[in-house]
Design an enzyme around this catalytic site. Structure first.
Site, PDB file in Angstrom:
ATOM      1  N   SER A   1      30.056 -22.816 -10.926  1.00 42.96           N
ATOM      2  CA  SER A   1      31.053 -21.759 -11.176  1.00 42.96           C
ATOM      3  C   SER A   1      30.823 -21.217 -12.584  1.00 42.96           C
ATOM      4  O   SER A   1      30.926 -21.974 -13.548  1.00 42.96           O
ATOM      5  CB  SER A   1      32.472 -22.330 -11.112  1.00 42.96           C
ATOM      6  OG  SER A   1      32.652 -22.964  -9.883  1.00 42.96           O
TER       7      SER A   1
ATOM      8  N   ARG B   1      39.602 -28.115 -16.816  1.00 50.06           N
ATOM      9  CA  ARG B   1      38.278 -27.869 -17.416  1.00 50.06           C
ATOM     10  C   ARG B   1      38.314 -27.997 -18.951  1.00 50.06           C
ATOM     11  O   ARG B   1      37.657 -27.233 -19.669  1.00 50.06           O
ATOM     12  CB  ARG B   1      37.728 -26.487 -17.022  1.00 50.06           C
ATOM     13  CG  ARG B   1      37.506 -26.293 -15.553  1.00 50.06           C
ATOM     14  CD  ARG B   1      36.436 -27.224 -14.996  1.00 50.06           C
ATOM     15  NE  ARG B   1      36.184 -26.955 -13.597  1.00 50.06           N
ATOM     16  CZ  ARG B   1      36.808 -27.559 -12.587  1.00 50.06           C
ATOM     17  NH1 ARG B   1      37.700 -28.495 -12.815  1.00 50.06           N
ATOM     18  NH2 ARG B   1      36.516 -27.249 -11.342  1.00 50.06           N
TER      19      ARG B   1
ATOM     20  N   GLU C   1      33.186 -20.723 -17.748  1.00 52.88           N
ATOM     21  CA  GLU C   1      33.277 -22.192 -17.713  1.00 52.88           C
ATOM     22  C   GLU C   1      32.001 -22.765 -18.340  1.00 52.88           C
ATOM     23  O   GLU C   1      32.017 -23.828 -18.963  1.00 52.88           O
ATOM     24  CB  GLU C   1      33.405 -22.644 -16.250  1.00 52.88           C
ATOM     25  CG  GLU C   1      33.488 -24.130 -16.080  1.00 52.88           C
ATOM     26  CD  GLU C   1      33.696 -24.557 -14.623  1.00 52.88           C
ATOM     27  OE1 GLU C   1      34.495 -23.926 -13.903  1.00 52.88           O
ATOM     28  OE2 GLU C   1      33.028 -25.530 -14.218  1.00 52.88           O
TER      29      GLU C   1
HETATM   30  C1  LIG Z   1      25.727 -26.292  -8.430  1.00 54.85           C
HETATM   31  C2  LIG Z   1      26.757 -26.740  -9.429  1.00 54.85           C
HETATM   32  C3  LIG Z   1      28.021 -27.111  -9.002  1.00 54.85           C
HETATM   33  C4  LIG Z   1      28.989 -27.551  -9.923  1.00 54.85           C
HETATM   34  N1  LIG Z   1      30.216 -27.917  -9.447  1.00 54.85           N
HETATM   35  C5  LIG Z   1      31.176 -28.336 -10.313  1.00 54.85           C
HETATM   36  C6  LIG Z   1      32.474 -28.744  -9.829  1.00 54.85           C
HETATM   37  O1  LIG Z   1      32.736 -28.752  -8.633  1.00 54.85           O
HETATM   38  N2  LIG Z   1      33.382 -29.148 -10.743  1.00 54.85           N
HETATM   39  C7  LIG Z   1      33.117 -29.188 -12.089  1.00 54.85           C
HETATM   40  O2  LIG Z   1      34.006 -29.565 -12.858  1.00 54.85           O
HETATM   41  N3  LIG Z   1      31.901 -28.805 -12.575  1.00 54.85           N
HETATM   42  C8  LIG Z   1      30.935 -28.386 -11.719  1.00 54.85           C
HETATM   43  N4  LIG Z   1      29.705 -27.997 -12.193  1.00 54.85           N
HETATM   44  C9  LIG Z   1      29.457 -28.004 -13.653  1.00 54.85           C
HETATM   45  C10 LIG Z   1      28.714 -29.265 -14.163  1.00 54.85           C
HETATM   46  O3  LIG Z   1      28.144 -29.974 -13.109  1.00 54.85           O
HETATM   47  C11 LIG Z   1      29.647 -30.206 -14.926  1.00 54.85           C
HETATM   48  O4  LIG Z   1      30.229 -29.536 -16.013  1.00 54.85           O
HETATM   49  C12 LIG Z   1      28.920 -31.442 -15.456  1.00 54.85           C
HETATM   50  O5  LIG Z   1      29.831 -32.383 -15.954  1.00 54.85           O
HETATM   51  C13 LIG Z   1      27.890 -31.081 -16.529  1.00 54.85           C
HETATM   52  O6  LIG Z   1      27.114 -32.225 -16.762  1.00 54.85           O
HETATM   53  P1  LIG Z   1      25.718 -32.128 -17.515  1.00 54.85           P
HETATM   54  O7  LIG Z   1      25.297 -33.517 -17.804  1.00 54.85           O
HETATM   55  O8  LIG Z   1      24.765 -31.304 -16.749  1.00 54.85           O
HETATM   56  O9  LIG Z   1      26.160 -31.393 -18.845  1.00 54.85           O
HETATM   57  P2  LIG Z   1      25.248 -30.509 -19.814  1.00 54.85           P
HETATM   58  O10 LIG Z   1      25.114 -29.140 -19.207  1.00 54.85           O
HETATM   59  O11 LIG Z   1      24.010 -31.224 -20.158  1.00 54.85           O
HETATM   60  O12 LIG Z   1      26.173 -30.416 -21.090  1.00 54.85           O
HETATM   61  C14 LIG Z   1      27.406 -29.739 -21.055  1.00 54.85           C
HETATM   62  C15 LIG Z   1      28.017 -29.712 -22.448  1.00 54.85           C
HETATM   63  O13 LIG Z   1      28.316 -31.041 -22.873  1.00 54.85           O
HETATM   64  C16 LIG Z   1      27.591 -31.409 -24.062  1.00 54.85           C
HETATM   65  N5  LIG Z   1      27.153 -32.789 -23.860  1.00 54.85           N
HETATM   66  C17 LIG Z   1      26.371 -33.254 -22.852  1.00 54.85           C
HETATM   67  N6  LIG Z   1      26.244 -34.590 -22.945  1.00 54.85           N
HETATM   68  C18 LIG Z   1      26.945 -34.981 -24.026  1.00 54.85           C
HETATM   69  C19 LIG Z   1      27.211 -36.246 -24.628  1.00 54.85           C
HETATM   70  N7  LIG Z   1      26.741 -37.381 -24.141  1.00 54.85           N
HETATM   71  N8  LIG Z   1      27.972 -36.270 -25.743  1.00 54.85           N
HETATM   72  C20 LIG Z   1      28.498 -35.136 -26.250  1.00 54.85           C
HETATM   73  N9  LIG Z   1      28.282 -33.916 -25.720  1.00 54.85           N
HETATM   74  C21 LIG Z   1      27.517 -33.831 -24.621  1.00 54.85           C
HETATM   75  C22 LIG Z   1      26.456 -30.418 -24.138  1.00 54.85           C
HETATM   76  O14 LIG Z   1      26.046 -30.198 -25.472  1.00 54.85           O
HETATM   77  C23 LIG Z   1      27.055 -29.169 -23.514  1.00 54.85           C
HETATM   78  O15 LIG Z   1      27.832 -28.466 -24.446  1.00 54.85           O
HETATM   79  C24 LIG Z   1      28.699 -27.578 -11.303  1.00 54.85           C
HETATM   80  C25 LIG Z   1      27.410 -27.201 -11.741  1.00 54.85           C
HETATM   81  C26 LIG Z   1      26.448 -26.796 -10.815  1.00 54.85           C
HETATM   82  C27 LIG Z   1      25.086 -26.417 -11.288  1.00 54.85           C
END
Ligand SMILES: Cc1cc2nc3c(=O)[nH]c(=O)nc-3n(C[C@H](O)[C@H](O)[C@H](O)COP(=O)(O)OP(=O)(O)OC[C@H]3O[C@@H](n4cnc5c(N)ncnc54)[C@H](O)[C@@H]3O)c2cc1C
Length: 345
Positions: free
Chosen positions: A233, A163, A328
């Site tokens: 998580s 992570r 996380e």
């Molecule tokens: C139901 C559920 C299940 C999940 N299961 C998992 C799992 O199994 N494994 C896992 O690893 N994660 C899991 N996650 C967490 C999440 O899906 C991941 O961390 C995912 O990669 C986040 O993507 P996002 O686009 O929504 O990020 P965001 O929430 O939009 O952003 C996350 C962070 O990254 C930054 N950011 C976003 N885009 C950029 C960019 N282009 N450049 C620079 N910074 C940026 C943001 O400022 C923020 O700090 C889960 C989440 C949910 C809701």
């Protein structure tokens, strides 16, 4: 580039927290991203980049510009041994996997149904069912916002860990991931080490079977944010010393532990469950009744309600096990990211 008429962020975070930004812009290209950033700089606004908003907790209103990264595009090339896929950061991660599966390009099945955008995947090195992003990553492209310079880091330069990656540290502020490069071997090897995948035999399992099983397992275990707002998580699985792990194991033989050479990862959900916190709530913030690792917003929870609940969970686990859980999920305050560990300790 386009601009959202609304300044409400509720629809842009899977915790469904109601919070406002001063301004929300949508970037569909590197040029539009840079121009939104420059405009925010002129206004002296802090900036928050968002993909799917599935890994953040908005703790209050954001006094600045939110840029939604919607840079699209999937470009597939091949070499003798592998597929090389260049993907725009704004593509949806799960839709990318289904798109590739339809074209008989395999290797991402274990990571199905992880919400969010492709550009966020490297940041916390997403992982599930025995595969992490680092296993399929060839490179990550990003722009340094101050200079507009495009930079490419190869996978061995990204400092991927559990992570974690260089993007949470060295490149913490002032950069935007614009694309990632994936390398998927043509000779497909299934990863069947985790959970319900162990039932399959390596010889005859298909990528579609893995994809479908992962989707079924996730749908049965994790609440869908569209139905029950959450950010997956909430805490990382803590990594503890072998001594502490052994002590816990002797008292609780059923404690799930994953052993490495010098340390042991313990299931954070199990620790929370041992404190009998499933269903515990503060206002509309609650620990999910079936999956203790997931905190949910039952309707009108504020970011502060979730922080208070997370602190309560953290303290209960610390009292019982002397283990200090770390979120996380990334905490966002009025000016940008804030220290999540400090907030709940
Ligand atoms: C139901 C559920 C299940 C999940 N299961 C998992 C799992 O199994 N494994 C896992 O690893 N994660 C899991 N996650 C967490 C999440 O899906 C991941 O961390 C995912 O990669 C986040 O993507 P996002 O686009 O929504 O990020 P965001 O929430 O939009 O952003 C996350 C962070 O990254 C930054 N950011 C976003 N885009 C950029 C960019 N282009 N450049 C620079 N910074 C940026 C943001 O400022 C923020 O700090 C889960 C989440 C949910 C809701």
């Amino acid at each position: 580039m386009s601009v959202c008429q609304s300044t409400q962020l509720k629809a842009f975070n899977t915790f469904s927290i109601s919070a406002r930004a001063e301004h929300i812009g949508i970037a569909t290209s590197i040029e539009s991203l840079l121009s939104l950033w420059q405009e925010a700089m002129r206004k002296d606004h802090p900036i928050l980049l968002l993909g799917g908003g599935s890994n953040i907790l908005l703790t209050e209103n954001f006094n600045g510009t939110v840029i939604l990264n919607r840079i699209l595009g999937i470009d597939i090339k091949e070499s003798d041994t592998a597929w090389h896929i260049h993907v725009g950061a704004g593509e949806n991660w799960h839709e990318l996997i289904t798109h590739l599966l339809k074209q008989q390009i395999h290797g991402l099945e274990n990571l199905a149904l992880i919400p969010g955008n492709v550009g966020s995947a490297p940041i916390q090195n997403i992982g599930a069912y025995g595969i992490e992003f680092k296993h399929v990553c060839e490179y990550v492209d990003f722009v340094e916002l101050k200079t507009g310079n495009s930079i490419r880091l190869m996978t061995n330069e990204c400092q991927f860990a559990y992570r974690d990656s260089i993007f949470k540290h060295q490149y913490k502020d002032g950069y935007a991931i614009t694309a990632v490069g994936l390398r998927l071997n043509k000779e497909w090897e299934p990863t069947l080490t985790y959970g319900g995948l162990a039932q399959f035999s390596r010889e005859d399992v298909t990528p579609e079977q893995i994809f479908n099983t992962v989707c079924e397992m996730r749908q049965s275990k994790l609440p869908d944010p569209a139905v029950m707002a959450n950010a997956g998580s909430f805490f990382k699985n803590p990594i503890v010393s072998t001594e502490l792990a052994q002590k816990i194991q002797s008292e609780y033989p059923d404690c799930p532990q994953y052993h490495n050479e010098h340390s042991v990862k313990i299931a954070a959900g199990w620790l929370i469950d041992q404190c009998h916190l499933k269903g515990y709530s503060i206002g509309d913030a609650a620990v999910h009744t079936k999956q203790a690792l997931v905190l949910i917003n039952k309707g009108n929870a504020t970011g502060q309600d979730i922080v208070t609940l997370a602190a309560y969970v953290h303290n209960k686990v610390a009292e019982k096990f002397n283990i200090f859980l770390e979120p996380e999920v990334r905490f966002i305050g009025s000016e940008g990211e804030i220290d999540a560990v400090e907030c709940i300790s």
